[in-house]
Design a protein around this motif. Sequence first.
Motif, PDB file in Angstrom:
ATOM      1  N   CYS A   1      48.143  92.392 -29.528  1.00 41.29           N
ATOM      2  CA  CYS A   1      48.009  91.880 -28.165  1.00 41.29           C
ATOM      3  C   CYS A   1      46.903  92.621 -27.401  1.00 41.29           C
ATOM      4  O   CYS A   1      46.993  93.834 -27.200  1.00 41.29           O
ATOM      5  N   PRO A   2      45.870  91.885 -26.956  1.00 35.70           N
ATOM      6  CA  PRO A   2      44.760  92.536 -26.255  1.00 35.70           C
ATOM      7  C   PRO A   2      45.082  92.942 -24.820  1.00 35.70           C
ATOM      8  O   PRO A   2      44.318  93.687 -24.208  1.00 35.70           O
ATOM      9  N   VAL A   3      46.208  92.475 -24.261  1.00 39.00           N
ATOM     10  CA  VAL A   3      46.544  92.798 -22.871  1.00 39.00           C
ATOM     11  C   VAL A   3      47.896  93.516 -22.754  1.00 39.00           C
ATOM     12  O   VAL A   3      48.496  93.548 -21.682  1.00 39.00           O
ATOM     13  N   GLN A   4      48.386  94.077 -23.841  1.00 40.08           N
ATOM     14  CA  GLN A   4      49.594  94.907 -23.873  1.00 40.08           C
ATOM     15  C   GLN A   4      50.820  94.243 -23.230  1.00 40.08           C
ATOM     16  O   GLN A   4      51.518  94.843 -22.413  1.00 40.08           O
TER      17      GLN A   4
ATOM     18  N   MET B   1      43.341  95.858 -32.539  1.00 39.72           N
ATOM     19  CA  MET B   1      43.535  95.028 -31.371  1.00 39.72           C
ATOM     20  C   MET B   1      42.352  94.086 -31.230  1.00 39.72           C
ATOM     21  O   MET B   1      41.208  94.472 -31.422  1.00 39.72           O
ATOM     22  N   MET B   2      42.613  92.849 -30.862  1.00 39.99           N
ATOM     23  CA  MET B   2      41.569  91.840 -30.706  1.00 39.99           C
ATOM     24  C   MET B   2      41.074  91.807 -29.273  1.00 39.99           C
ATOM     25  O   MET B   2      41.786  92.168 -28.345  1.00 39.99           O
ATOM     26  N   ALA B   3      39.860  91.368 -29.096  1.00 38.84           N
ATOM     27  CA  ALA B   3      39.246  91.350 -27.776  1.00 38.84           C
ATOM     28  C   ALA B   3      39.903  90.332 -26.856  1.00 38.84           C
ATOM     29  O   ALA B   3      40.236  89.232 -27.261  1.00 38.84           O
ATOM     30  N   SER B   4      40.052  90.717 -25.598  1.00 38.06           N
ATOM     31  CA  SER B   4      40.653  89.832 -24.598  1.00 38.06           C
ATOM     32  C   SER B   4      39.800  88.591 -24.366  1.00 38.06           C
ATOM     33  O   SER B   4      40.294  87.542 -24.000  1.00 38.06           O
ATOM     34  N   ARG B   5      38.487  88.691 -24.594  1.00 42.64           N
ATOM     35  CA  ARG B   5      37.612  87.542 -24.344  1.00 42.64           C
ATOM     36  C   ARG B   5      37.938  86.359 -25.249  1.00 42.64           C
ATOM     37  O   ARG B   5      37.528  85.239 -24.981  1.00 42.64           O
TER      38      ARG B   5
ATOM     39  N   LYS C   1      59.166  94.560 -35.956  1.00 42.90           N
ATOM     40  CA  LYS C   1      58.155  95.190 -36.807  1.00 42.90           C
ATOM     41  C   LYS C   1      56.925  95.641 -36.033  1.00 42.90           C
ATOM     42  O   LYS C   1      56.173  96.481 -36.493  1.00 42.90           O
ATOM     43  N   GLY C   2      56.693  95.054 -34.861  1.00 41.77           N
ATOM     44  CA  GLY C   2      55.634  95.528 -33.985  1.00 41.77           C
ATOM     45  C   GLY C   2      54.259  94.937 -34.196  1.00 41.77           C
ATOM     46  O   GLY C   2      53.303  95.384 -33.560  1.00 41.77           O
ATOM     47  N   ASP C   3      54.141  93.919 -35.036  1.00 45.25           N
ATOM     48  CA  ASP C   3      52.826  93.309 -35.236  1.00 45.25           C
ATOM     49  C   ASP C   3      52.287  92.730 -33.932  1.00 45.25           C
ATOM     50  O   ASP C   3      51.090  92.798 -33.662  1.00 45.25           O
ATOM     51  N   CYS C   4      53.168  92.186 -33.101  1.00 48.92           N
ATOM     52  CA  CYS C   4      52.758  91.623 -31.808  1.00 48.92           C
ATOM     53  C   CYS C   4      52.198  92.711 -30.895  1.00 48.92           C
ATOM     54  O   CYS C   4      51.215  92.490 -30.188  1.00 48.92           O
ATOM     55  N   VAL C   5      52.815  93.876 -30.923  1.00 46.86           N
ATOM     56  CA  VAL C   5      52.338  95.002 -30.118  1.00 46.86           C
ATOM     57  C   VAL C   5      50.924  95.380 -30.544  1.00 46.86           C
ATOM     58  O   VAL C   5      50.050  95.619 -29.706  1.00 46.86           O
TER      59      VAL C   5
ATOM     60  N   ALA D   1      47.628  83.743 -23.387  1.00 50.47           N
ATOM     61  CA  ALA D   1      47.863  82.683 -24.368  1.00 50.47           C
ATOM     62  C   ALA D   1      46.834  82.649 -25.491  1.00 50.47           C
ATOM     63  O   ALA D   1      46.466  81.581 -25.953  1.00 50.47           O
ATOM     64  N   CYS D   2      46.406  83.810 -25.947  1.00 50.70           N
ATOM     65  CA  CYS D   2      45.426  83.839 -27.040  1.00 50.70           C
ATOM     66  C   CYS D   2      46.064  83.444 -28.373  1.00 50.70           C
ATOM     67  O   CYS D   2      45.377  83.009 -29.283  1.00 50.70           O
ATOM     68  N   GLY D   3      47.385  83.623 -28.502  1.00 51.85           N
ATOM     69  CA  GLY D   3      48.085  83.228 -29.719  1.00 51.85           C
ATOM     70  C   GLY D   3      48.058  84.259 -30.836  1.00 51.85           C
ATOM     71  O   GLY D   3      48.606  84.019 -31.908  1.00 51.85           O
ATOM     72  N   HIS D   4      47.453  85.414 -30.596  1.00 51.86           N
ATOM     73  CA  HIS D   4      47.408  86.444 -31.642  1.00 51.86           C
ATOM     74  C   HIS D   4      48.815  86.873 -32.056  1.00 51.86           C
ATOM     75  O   HIS D   4      49.076  87.086 -33.240  1.00 51.86           O
ATOM     76  N   CYS D   5      49.718  86.975 -31.095  1.00 52.57           N
ATOM     77  CA  CYS D   5      51.085  87.395 -31.392  1.00 52.57           C
ATOM     78  C   CYS D   5      51.805  86.369 -32.258  1.00 52.57           C
ATOM     79  O   CYS D   5      52.536  86.719 -33.184  1.00 52.57           O
ATOM     80  N   VAL D   6      51.591  85.099 -31.963  1.00 47.45           N
ATOM     81  CA  VAL D   6      52.230  84.023 -32.726  1.00 47.45           C
ATOM     82  C   VAL D   6      51.781  84.084 -34.180  1.00 47.45           C
ATOM     83  O   VAL D   6      52.603  84.009 -35.100  1.00 47.45           O
ATOM     84  N   ARG D   7      50.485  84.251 -34.386  1.00 48.29           N
ATOM     85  CA  ARG D   7      49.944  84.324 -35.752  1.00 48.29           C
ATOM     86  C   ARG D   7      50.359  85.598 -36.475  1.00 48.29           C
ATOM     87  O   ARG D   7      50.560  85.594 -37.688  1.00 48.29           O
TER      88      ARG D   7
END
Length: 111
Positions: free
Chosen positions: A33-36, A1-5, A26-30, A77-83
């Motif tokens: 995501c730093p804020v669940q 999991m990546m930091a929320s900051r 597949k759950g990669d977004c789960v 809107a960190c975009g981690h899920c999109v990537r």
Amino acid sequence: MMASRECRQAPGTFAPRIDRNRCEGKGDCVDVCPVQVFSLGVLPADERVGLSLRGRLKGWAHGWQQAFTPNLEACEACGHCVRACPEDAITLVRVGSGHNHPHHAPHPADR
């Protein structure tokens, strides 16, 4: 999991939209995501009727597993899920922007 900051926007400014024709659950977004915001679940039968033929075939092949956004208002809107999404099924849209394309509409379980 990546930091929320690492996130860039106030919660509730942007929201992830999941293309139900692309999502394979597949759950990669789960995982990233730093804020669940996300969870995995089964797309109900009544929600499958609007899928394309390809979407129905993918859904059937993956046991109708999909990502859902039960904590949508927490998105920063960190975009981690999109990537992270291997199917390119997630986009970020500004809340209230009118970009509610049918394939990106929130699922009732997302609320």
